[in-house]
Design an enzyme around this catalytic site. Structure first.
Site, mmCIF file in Angstrom:
data_model
loop_
_atom_site.group_PDB
_atom_site.id
_atom_site.type_symbol
_atom_site.label_atom_id
_atom_site.label_comp_id
_atom_site.label_asym_id
_atom_site.label_seq_id
_atom_site.Cartn_x
_atom_site.Cartn_y
_atom_site.Cartn_z
ATOM 1 N N TYR A 53 0.830 -1.201 0.000
ATOM 2 C CA TYR A 53 0.000 0.000 0.000
ATOM 3 C C TYR A 53 0.870 1.258 0.000
ATOM 4 O O TYR A 53 1.879 1.328 0.700
ATOM 5 C CB TYR A 53 -0.929 0.013 1.202
ATOM 6 C CG TYR A 53 -2.047 -1.003 1.143
ATOM 7 C CD1 TYR A 53 -2.253 -1.796 0.017
ATOM 8 C CD2 TYR A 53 -2.908 -1.185 2.222
ATOM 9 C CE1 TYR A 53 -3.278 -2.724 -0.030
ATOM 10 C CE2 TYR A 53 -3.937 -2.116 2.183
ATOM 11 C CZ TYR A 53 -4.108 -2.886 1.049
ATOM 12 O OH TYR A 53 -5.122 -3.816 1.008
ATOM 13 N N PRO A 210 -16.648 -3.983 0.276
ATOM 14 C CA PRO A 210 -17.995 -4.341 0.716
ATOM 15 C C PRO A 210 -19.100 -3.558 0.008
ATOM 16 O O PRO A 210 -20.256 -3.998 -0.012
ATOM 17 C CB PRO A 210 -17.974 -4.037 2.216
ATOM 18 C CG PRO A 210 -16.937 -2.969 2.352
ATOM 19 C CD PRO A 210 -15.867 -3.341 1.360
ATOM 20 N N GLY A 213 -16.865 -0.920 -4.597
ATOM 21 C CA GLY A 213 -16.174 0.281 -5.085
ATOM 22 C C GLY A 213 -17.048 1.524 -5.076
ATOM 23 O O GLY A 213 -16.852 2.436 -5.872
ATOM 24 N N GLY A 214 -18.033 1.571 -4.174
ATOM 25 C CA GLY A 214 -18.912 2.728 -4.054
ATOM 26 C C GLY A 214 -20.233 2.584 -4.781
ATOM 27 O O GLY A 214 -21.133 3.406 -4.591
ATOM 28 N N LEU A 215 -20.387 1.547 -5.602
ATOM 29 C CA LEU A 215 -21.625 1.388 -6.370
ATOM 30 C C LEU A 215 -22.815 1.055 -5.467
ATOM 31 O O LEU A 215 -23.968 1.282 -5.850
ATOM 32 C CB LEU A 215 -21.463 0.295 -7.425
ATOM 33 C CG LEU A 215 -20.414 0.561 -8.518
ATOM 34 C CD1 LEU A 215 -20.410 -0.574 -9.530
ATOM 35 C CD2 LEU A 215 -20.682 1.897 -9.209
#
Length: 322
Positions: A53, A210, A213-215
């Site tokens: 990361y 979860p 990706g924001g959808l």
């Protein structure tokens, strides 16, 4: 905050996991420190990161966490999880799960994190070319040295979990205690074989992405600007699943809940799930995620979510055979 045991271990972890992938590339170090302090103050004791990361500057996120440990003195309050596998250099042995790479990377992570042990050391991906005897021997040494307490996997197939677990059992080693994988209402492949394998071998499941990706975070109700801000990959998913997402947002409104809270709460209601990883970019986003813990579904409401986002039909092989 709610707590649960991590898989078959006696380790108690929060049912929301603080994901740190945004620390560095998106969120400043100062804001990252505020998020970690706020998370711990609100009872989130499970922090997840990885050595890669930081992406263009790999290791940056671990360094940010290490600086916070040094400044706050709160290392012992945290169940710290990081990962090994990805490339961390140019050489032929700079990636994978060889004993050499594991040894080098655990030392590097400990240095960046400014700690002398890692609670949960996760294989970021399976490496098919490295024998499990080599991998487990390397991990046994780290456990004996006190540098690693528990071992987990990430992005493993069900048979990989079985293979790794049986190899560890043959060595009388605890083996895997968790599996971290993509799992959400839009992506339920895990239910075929990974969830059953995890349950059988006593692994806690830690879903990443979860909210797809924001959808599943109310993307349509946020308006055209939010839709336009979606990357090409998610734009394709949005186009393909627009009707389902629209129905999901409408149902969330019926429940009187924000779609993101419904998406997280659905995962919390799934048998075998330890806790989903949330990746807040701000303290406000962190606080918003806590509301998911208060969402409790009736059977009819869970059935409605299954209607909107059908799963694979159960576990394998019944999901696709008699």
């Amino acid at each position: 905050m709610e707590y649960t045991y991590l898989g078959r271990t006696g380790l108690k972890v929060s049912r929301l996991v603080l994901g740190t992938m945004n620390f560095g590339p998106v969120t400043t170090e100062e804001d990252s420190h505020q998020i970690m302090s706020s998370a711990l103050d609100r009872g989130i004791n499970f922090f997840d990161t990885a050595n890669v990361y930081g992406w263009d500057k790999k290791g940056t996120t671990e360094s940010i966490i290490g600086n916070w440990f040094a400044a706050s003195g709160r290392r012992e309050d945290v169940v710290l999880a990081t990962k090994v596998y990805g490339s961390m250099g140019e050489g032929p042995n700079s990636e994978g799960l060889s004993a050499k790479h594991i040894r080098r990377q655990v030392e590097a992570s400990l240095k960046r994190l400014q700690t002398d042990y890692i609670d949960l050391y996760q294989f970021h991906h399976v490496q098919r070319d490295t024998p499990w005897d080599e991998i487990w021997q390397a991990m046994e040494v780290l456990v004996q040295q006190g540098k690693v307490l528990y071992v987990g996997s990430s992005n493993f197939a069900g048979w990989h979990i079985a293979q790794a677990s049986e190899a560890a059992a043959a060595r009388h080693f605890l083996g895997l205690v968790s599996e971290q994988s993509i799992y959400n209402l839009m992506n339920r492949h895990l239910e075929l074989e990974v969830l059953p394998a995890a349950k059988h071998y006593g692994l806690g499941v830690i879903p990443w992405s979860p909210l797809a990706g924001g959808l599943l975070g109310g993307v349509l109700q946020k308006g055209k600007s939010a839709v336009r801000g979606v990357d090409d990959y998610r734009q394709g998913l949005l186009t393909k699943n627009r009707d389902k997402i629209k129905a999901f947002e409408a149902f969330s409104k019926e429940l009187g809940q924000h779609p993101a809270n419904v998406g997280l709460a659905w995962l919390l209601a799934q048998d075998g799930v330890t806790g989903p990883i949330i990746g807040p970019r701000t303290v406000e986003q962190l606080e918003g995620s806590l509301a998911a813990l208060k969402v409790k579904f009736k059977k009819a409401e869970l059935a409605r979510l299954d209607e909107i986002f059908p799963g694979p039909g159960g576990t394998a092989p019944e999901a696709y055979a008699w």
